[in-house]
Design a protein around this motif. Sequence first.
Motif, PDB file in Angstrom:
ATOM      1  N   UNK A   1       0.810  -1.215   0.000  1.00  0.00           N
ATOM      2  CA  UNK A   1       0.000   0.000   0.000  1.00  0.00           C
ATOM      3  C   UNK A   1       0.843   1.265   0.000  1.00  0.00           C
ATOM      4  N   UNK A   2       2.165   1.123   0.169  1.00  0.00           N
ATOM      5  CA  UNK A   2       3.011   2.305   0.254  1.00  0.00           C
ATOM      6  C   UNK A   2       3.298   2.861  -1.130  1.00  0.00           C
ATOM      7  N   UNK A   3       3.164   4.153  -1.272  1.00  0.00           N
ATOM      8  CA  UNK A   3       3.531   4.819  -2.511  1.00  0.00           C
ATOM      9  C   UNK A   3       4.445   5.972  -2.148  1.00  0.00           C
ATOM     10  N   UNK A   4       5.704   5.882  -2.487  1.00  0.00           N
ATOM     11  CA  UNK A   4       6.678   6.907  -2.172  1.00  0.00           C
ATOM     12  C   UNK A   4       7.782   6.852  -3.215  1.00  0.00           C
ATOM     13  N   UNK A   5       8.338   7.995  -3.587  1.00  0.00           N
ATOM     14  CA  UNK A   5       9.465   7.979  -4.527  1.00  0.00           C
ATOM     15  C   UNK A   5      10.773   7.634  -3.842  1.00  0.00           C
ATOM     16  N   UNK A   6      10.758   7.526  -2.510  1.00  0.00           N
ATOM     17  CA  UNK A   6      11.984   7.315  -1.762  1.00  0.00           C
ATOM     18  C   UNK A   6      12.302   5.840  -1.593  1.00  0.00           C
ATOM     19  N   UNK A   7      13.606   5.546  -1.662  1.00  0.00           N
ATOM     20  CA  UNK A   7      14.101   4.186  -1.438  1.00  0.00           C
ATOM     21  C   UNK A   7      15.186   4.226  -0.368  1.00  0.00           C
ATOM     22  N   UNK A   8      15.190   3.231   0.481  1.00  0.00           N
ATOM     23  CA  UNK A   8      16.171   3.181   1.564  1.00  0.00           C
ATOM     24  C   UNK A   8      17.567   2.949   1.016  1.00  0.00           C
ATOM     25  N   UNK A   9      18.538   3.706   1.533  1.00  0.00           N
ATOM     26  CA  UNK A   9      19.944   3.502   1.167  1.00  0.00           C
ATOM     27  C   UNK A   9      20.793   3.104   2.359  1.00  0.00           C
TER      28      UNK A   9
ATOM     29  N   UNK B   1      18.915  12.827  -2.295  1.00  0.00           N
ATOM     30  CA  UNK B   1      18.857  12.083  -1.040  1.00  0.00           C
ATOM     31  C   UNK B   1      18.172  12.919   0.026  1.00  0.00           C
ATOM     32  N   UNK B   2      17.787  12.246   1.086  1.00  0.00           N
ATOM     33  CA  UNK B   2      17.312  12.918   2.289  1.00  0.00           C
ATOM     34  C   UNK B   2      17.876  12.167   3.493  1.00  0.00           C
ATOM     35  N   UNK B   3      17.995  12.858   4.599  1.00  0.00           N
ATOM     36  CA  UNK B   3      18.522  12.283   5.839  1.00  0.00           C
ATOM     37  C   UNK B   3      17.399  12.246   6.864  1.00  0.00           C
ATOM     38  N   UNK B   4      17.242  11.121   7.546  1.00  0.00           N
ATOM     39  CA  UNK B   4      16.242  10.991   8.598  1.00  0.00           C
ATOM     40  C   UNK B   4      16.929  11.011   9.960  1.00  0.00           C
TER      41      UNK B   4
ATOM     42  N   UNK C   1      20.966   9.534  14.194  1.00  0.00           N
ATOM     43  CA  UNK C   1      20.950   9.278  12.754  1.00  0.00           C
ATOM     44  C   UNK C   1      20.166   7.999  12.493  1.00  0.00           C
ATOM     45  N   UNK C   2      19.015   8.141  11.832  1.00  0.00           N
ATOM     46  CA  UNK C   2      18.128   7.002  11.618  1.00  0.00           C
ATOM     47  C   UNK C   2      18.260   6.390  10.236  1.00  0.00           C
ATOM     48  N   UNK C   3      18.504   7.228   9.199  1.00  0.00           N
ATOM     49  CA  UNK C   3      18.551   6.648   7.862  1.00  0.00           C
ATOM     50  C   UNK C   3      18.874   7.670   6.799  1.00  0.00           C
ATOM     51  N   UNK C   4      19.214   7.149   5.637  1.00  0.00           N
ATOM     52  CA  UNK C   4      19.397   7.944   4.429  1.00  0.00           C
ATOM     53  C   UNK C   4      18.581   7.279   3.327  1.00  0.00           C
ATOM     54  N   UNK C   5      17.750   8.067   2.657  1.00  0.00           N
ATOM     55  CA  UNK C   5      16.934   7.582   1.548  1.00  0.00           C
ATOM     56  C   UNK C   5      17.358   8.299   0.268  1.00  0.00           C
ATOM     57  N   UNK C   6      17.140   7.635  -0.857  1.00  0.00           N
ATOM     58  CA  UNK C   6      17.470   8.222  -2.159  1.00  0.00           C
ATOM     59  C   UNK C   6      16.285   8.071  -3.100  1.00  0.00           C
ATOM     60  N   UNK C   7      16.280   8.878  -4.152  1.00  0.00           N
ATOM     61  CA  UNK C   7      15.307   8.683  -5.220  1.00  0.00           C
ATOM     62  C   UNK C   7      15.982   9.005  -6.549  1.00  0.00           C
ATOM     63  N   UNK C   8      15.367   8.521  -7.626  1.00  0.00           N
ATOM     64  CA  UNK C   8      15.911   8.758  -8.955  1.00  0.00           C
ATOM     65  C   UNK C   8      16.709   7.599  -9.504  1.00  0.00           C
ATOM     66  N   UNK C   9      17.032   6.609  -8.682  1.00  0.00           N
ATOM     67  CA  UNK C   9      17.744   5.429  -9.167  1.00  0.00           C
ATOM     68  C   UNK C   9      16.755   4.324  -9.494  1.00  0.00           C
ATOM     69  N   UNK C  10      17.267   3.196  -9.965  1.00  0.00           N
ATOM     70  CA  UNK C  10      16.434   2.044 -10.302  1.00  0.00           C
ATOM     71  C   UNK C  10      16.871   0.889  -9.412  1.00  0.00           C
TER      72      UNK C  10
END
Length: 420
Positions: free
Chosen positions: A31-39, A79-82, A199-208
């Motif tokens: 059910x999740x829809x997000x452009x972010x992927x965990x890195x 990227x984004x930092x959580x 520091x909880x996480x780093x997510x990225x978008x734009x990759x495959x």
Amino acid sequence: MTTKKTALAVPLAAALLAVAGTTTAAAPAAARTTPWHSAWGASPQAPTHTDWFPNWSEEGFRNQSVRQVVRAGAEGTELRVRLTNAYGKTPLRITGATVARSAGGAAVLPGSVRTLRFGGAATAAVPAGATLASDAVALPVKAFEQVTVTLWFQGPTGPATFHNVAMGTSYRAAGDHLRDTSGNAFSAPGDQSFSWYHLAGIDVKGGVRGRAVVTFGDSLTDGFGATPGTDRRYPDALADRLAGQGRPRAVLNAGIAGNKVLNDSPCFGESALHRFRRDALGRPDTGTVIVLQGTNDIIQPDMPQDRCTAGPRATAQEIIAGHRELIREARRSGVRILGGTLPPYGDAAYWNPAAEAVRNEVNTWIRTSGSYDGVVDFDRAVADPEHPQKLKAELAFADRLHLNDAGYRAMAGAVDPDSL
């Protein structure tokens, strides 16, 4: 099953198999829809003092910059930092934050420093018990590239939510060093730590990429025994292996040294049952979870008892009931879940035949019950064939409970890529 909540901890040799966290709801993966992927990610722990891994969590920070280096496990154009304040009692005030490409140690590459903003602002407050994600930053990263996050805390933070066994170095320095490219300010004695903070996480978008694999466990997942600062834990080795086979995907480490399936610890985090939804299922793109949990439930009652290790002796059936609950949680979220067998520790200080019988009973259930969606037989991958209660000598760390670099590669080799 009624979950037992008791204090527990572990001295150096066996204390290092643990995990921590608070419970948060996770939406079903489908059910999740997000452009972010965990890195990258780490499981948070409550502030605590441990003699075997000294840290800054209880004192926190004041007028200090904290610089932390992690390995991104997925590529992306942004990227984004959580940040996490999961165990804070008051809001965590961030005076400033930057992200950059690492140049080794505390140094960063000139021209790569980017300001982190939160809702457009360069400052932020993370509410007590919460996590906060930064705005997207235009800093393209490649898989396995090291990324440096620097946080400046002008006012006092109070005790810091952290992750104790980072197996890598974090740095601190007095004052604002957000944009320093050299690591000189962070080189004073006592200003290095083997833990991560807020520091909880780093997510990225734009990759495959495909959905992330979350490795959920204790110090065998956290990587104690691997060469520090080299990213040679078993999840790192698994990510390297998948990429080498042309199947790249992020492999996230949700291990906490000393963690148990059934009981919370003031030193080694909340139990697997209490933290599973947050640490394993609460990612933006979890597809598969590999569970390696239960060694501490077996071994800690045979260790000297203190506030960290205290807790009742668990039976095989109680540990199995805990595993069944993790399986139910994963299936409710539409996530595939694999069970990892518990490696042997026959030459470790606290081994005994009764505990070995419990380990074998749990492993037999994991292999034969059909409860998990698949099995990763870590036990057989690292056990001495002639003495199956012991690790192969060439794969064992000095304490004969944890693995060395070669042992963690062997664990990664036990994972069937087709099972993910």
